[in-house]
Motif scaffolding. Sequence first.
Motif, PDB file in Angstrom:
ATOM      1  N   ARG A 143       0.835  -1.222   0.000  1.00  0.00           N
ATOM      2  CA  ARG A 143       0.000   0.000   0.000  1.00  0.00           C
ATOM      3  C   ARG A 143       0.859   1.256   0.000  1.00  0.00           C
ATOM      4  O   ARG A 143       0.535   2.252  -0.660  1.00  0.00           O
ATOM      5  CB  ARG A 143      -0.928  -0.017   1.211  1.00  0.00           C
ATOM      6  N   GLY A 144       1.962   1.210   0.766  1.00  0.00           N
ATOM      7  CA  GLY A 144       2.833   2.383   0.800  1.00  0.00           C
ATOM      8  C   GLY A 144       3.431   2.667  -0.574  1.00  0.00           C
ATOM      9  O   GLY A 144       3.477   3.826  -1.018  1.00  0.00           O
ATOM     10  N   ASP A 170       0.616   4.014  -2.722  1.00  0.00           N
ATOM     11  CA  ASP A 170       0.340   5.414  -2.391  1.00  0.00           C
ATOM     12  C   ASP A 170       1.440   6.324  -2.926  1.00  0.00           C
ATOM     13  O   ASP A 170       1.167   7.432  -3.436  1.00  0.00           O
ATOM     14  CB  ASP A 170       0.215   5.584  -0.879  1.00  0.00           C
ATOM     15  N   ALA A 171       2.688   5.858  -2.786  1.00  0.00           N
ATOM     16  CA  ALA A 171       3.794   6.677  -3.302  1.00  0.00           C
ATOM     17  C   ALA A 171       3.689   6.837  -4.810  1.00  0.00           C
ATOM     18  O   ALA A 171       3.897   7.944  -5.360  1.00  0.00           O
ATOM     19  CB  ALA A 171       5.126   6.036  -2.914  1.00  0.00           C
ATOM     20  N   ALA A 220       0.894   6.650  -6.518  1.00  0.00           N
ATOM     21  CA  ALA A 220      -0.245   7.528  -6.784  1.00  0.00           C
ATOM     22  C   ALA A 220       0.118   8.992  -6.571  1.00  0.00           C
ATOM     23  O   ALA A 220      -0.254   9.874  -7.366  1.00  0.00           O
ATOM     24  CB  ALA A 220      -1.422   7.136  -5.890  1.00  0.00           C
ATOM     25  N   ILE A 221       0.850   9.250  -5.490  1.00  0.00           N
ATOM     26  CA  ILE A 221       1.271  10.627  -5.214  1.00  0.00           C
ATOM     27  C   ILE A 221       2.174  11.139  -6.331  1.00  0.00           C
ATOM     28  O   ILE A 221       2.075  12.294  -6.777  1.00  0.00           O
ATOM     29  CB  ILE A 221       1.976  10.695  -3.849  1.00  0.00           C
ATOM     30  N   TYR A 234      -0.018  11.856  -9.224  1.00  0.00           N
ATOM     31  CA  TYR A 234      -0.731  13.126  -8.978  1.00  0.00           C
ATOM     32  C   TYR A 234       0.207  14.328  -9.125  1.00  0.00           C
ATOM     33  O   TYR A 234      -0.169  15.379  -9.673  1.00  0.00           O
ATOM     34  CB  TYR A 234      -1.341  13.122  -7.579  1.00  0.00           C
TER      35      TYR A 234
END
Length: 320
Positions: free
Chosen positions: A234-235, A238-239, A241-242, A245
């Motif tokens: 997940r980390g 998320d990284a 995805a960030i 973004y």
Amino acid sequence: MKLLRNLTLGVLALGFLAVSLVYFQVDTTEDAIVTQFGNPVRVITEPGLYAKLPDPVQSIVKISKQLQVYNLPRTEFLSGDKKNIVAEAYATWRVTDALAFLKNVRDVRGADTRLNDIIRSELGAALGQVDLGRLVTVDASQVRLPETLTAVKDRAAARTEPYGFTVTDVQLKELTFPEANLTSVFQRMRSEREAIARQFRSEGTEEAARIRAAADAEKAQILATANQEAAETRGRADADAIAIYARAFGKDKEFYQFSRTLESYGKFIDEGTTLILPSSSELLRYLDPRSSLSLPGTSEAAKAGTPKAATDAAKMEVQR
């Protein structure tokens, strides 16, 4: 002619009688002793056809060389730990010296009489030196019954050798307790077996608990490893995805903000939602008629020229 025939038949009958009185056969399973007026004069151990003087001068006594079986009646003995036991045994024996056998015991009945005393005494002496728990036990390493019976056989064979026969084996047909003691013995055996069963159940319960503890520890380890891997995944997601973004934000800041705001509207606004926000909220940025990116439908409120009118128009647009 008739007289001659009768005479011939008589001679033949006398000849046959004479032959039967003089000649005799010895079988492979027996020894023969020739006695003269009751006294042994010759021992024949080989099979074949032999001659002797006719009876009553000389007679034949045949003694079997085959294996014989003697059954000892049920007899009560004492074990080494002073427990009353009842044993029924049998012994096998065979003649080794026909002449000595004839002189000392005469026949099988005489041998059985001797064996009764010998086997009874030797068996009682041997069983009296061994505890009952070593005679009857489920632990093969502790049982002493076979060697005890072997010792009985050896001592009995040594004692019967002078009588012209020897004991070849001694075995038990039955080993039990007197009727008066059976109830208490069975009760004690039942108690011992229950104690053993309780011990086995206790050990089984302990082993089951140990196995469950090991399984639980392994389960916790697997779950911890899985949670750690999931958190790391997940980390990383998320990284990523960030990072995506950030790249999108860097390419077109205004469009990115507009797109994310519309996504936010879709998440918390549906047909039955009434949303009341201050006019300065970032969520109303694209609903503000004073903004160059205001949504369609807010132009009339902007023409009204008052902040209150613009706010009302934004509320109406959100309710839609």
